[in-house]
Write an enzyme that holds these catalytic residues in place. Sequence first.
Site, PDB file in Angstrom:
ATOM      1  N   CYS A 193       6.827  -7.996  -1.938  1.00 11.11           N
ATOM      2  CA  CYS A 193       6.974  -9.441  -2.111  1.00 11.11           C
ATOM      3  C   CYS A 193       6.434 -10.143  -0.867  1.00 11.11           C
ATOM      4  O   CYS A 193       6.719  -9.749   0.258  1.00 11.11           O
ATOM      5  CB  CYS A 193       8.450  -9.790  -2.315  1.00 11.11           C
ATOM      6  N   CYS A 225      17.259 -12.632  -4.174  1.00  8.47           N
ATOM      7  CA  CYS A 225      16.685 -12.993  -2.874  1.00  8.47           C
ATOM      8  C   CYS A 225      17.829 -13.267  -1.911  1.00  8.47           C
ATOM      9  O   CYS A 225      18.630 -14.183  -2.153  1.00  8.47           O
ATOM     10  CB  CYS A 225      15.786 -14.223  -2.985  1.00  8.47           C
ATOM     11  N   PHE A 259       7.443 -42.038   6.573  1.00  2.00           N
ATOM     12  CA  PHE A 259       7.473 -40.877   5.679  1.00  2.00           C
ATOM     13  C   PHE A 259       8.949 -40.487   5.470  1.00  2.00           C
ATOM     14  O   PHE A 259       9.328 -39.335   5.629  1.00  2.00           O
ATOM     15  CB  PHE A 259       6.685 -39.699   6.253  1.00  2.00           C
ATOM     16  N   CYS A 314       6.559 -29.717  10.127  1.00  2.00           N
ATOM     17  CA  CYS A 314       6.772 -28.332   9.702  1.00  2.00           C
ATOM     18  C   CYS A 314       5.508 -27.499   9.887  1.00  2.00           C
ATOM     19  O   CYS A 314       5.421 -26.379   9.385  1.00  2.00           O
ATOM     20  CB  CYS A 314       7.231 -28.279   8.242  1.00  2.00           C
TER      21      CYS A 314
END
Length: 422
Positions: free
Chosen positions: A69, A146, A273, A367
């Site tokens: 994964c 997960c 934003f 980010c």
Amino acid sequence: MSPQRLVVERLGHRGEGVAYIGDRRVFMPYALPGEIVTAEIEGDHARLVDIVEASKDRIAPICPHFGHCGGCAVQTLSAGAYAAWKRGLLEDALRNAGLALNVAPIIDAHGAGRRRVTFHARFEAGTARVGFMAARSHEVVEIDACPLLAPELEGALRAARALAAPLASRGKPLDIAITGTSDGLDVELRGAGPLAEDEWRALIAVTETHDLARLTNHGNLVALRRAPRIAIGAATLALPPGAFLQATQKGEEAIATLVLEATKDARTIADLFCGVGAFALRLAARARICAYDNAAGAIDAMAAAARTTQGLRKIETFERDLSKRPLITQELEAFDALVFDPPRAGAPAQAAEIARSKTPIVIAVSCNAQSFARDAAILLSGGYRARTATPIDQFRYAAHVEIVAVFARDGAVSPRKRRLLG
């Protein structure tokens, strides 16, 4: 293709091991610095075949799907080495941009885990495969769980499989974005396109069976059983379909804490934003807030939450695409402080206007280390001074890092003081 023996030099910014064949770099998922490995080489990428000599920092992964994964880049690094690599993502981006900012110690903000997740569904012969993409591939790896998901996402994978099934005959790639809320799972389908009547009915039945709060398809409502809500500070917000949230609750709180501290003396603040108001809804407890975003649903939801929360001032909201029409210098100088948290691509046009302004305090949230470094360079070239840049890890095991940086303009005064001084 015969495997070659390689020495891994370092981890790259995508979390892949970097080795050299002569002067040529080769990128290899799941390999760690200092390891001697054998790998199959194809171009500038390699597939790890065997670890001949393991790194002293190698530990066992927490998930049985790791290595196939691609949802996680790095699970096998010891805690200290992992934290150093994550902080280094920001340090390397700044160094590559020629910037010398003070980088604070990294803050671990994984908390209870990810509160939003996107599963990918791909279809073969009318059967759905649901999971995450393999590393550097469009292959979907089916998973049974997960370990990084928050408790609010309990049942999300089962629901995703059930939602994919009625759309399997289409054979179109489908993304299933799920957010955990206080009222249950909020699900957004992307890629399905317009739904046929039988598909619509089948999806409504899945919504009932799996007790979903809401199901939307490209923003269009399919079923609403309960309005999904989240807490932001003291406010309770009705979440718009497909709205952006920070990956973890603790991550949002860690970022907001730094923003609140940096703006503690500000009377008027612009939140650029702003999204659904992760900062504005906290800042409105003590300052006048003007919030800007191009997502009308997000700013409407934020304004409604402020109106119904005791102790918060009214938030003035403005629907505006700041990437195309940034606030200009004269508009920015009406504020004591600015907070801007643009998408991953950053906000060079808005940063350029800020750099020309005399706003005393600017807090940049990002980010993406590369776009942050570019925007930071614009602010610094305009005369701002960086106080500190803080990396925050809310993307555990992924090759992403959140950043909060505070910039100040020496000698700048607030609008109120400028008025008093005449």
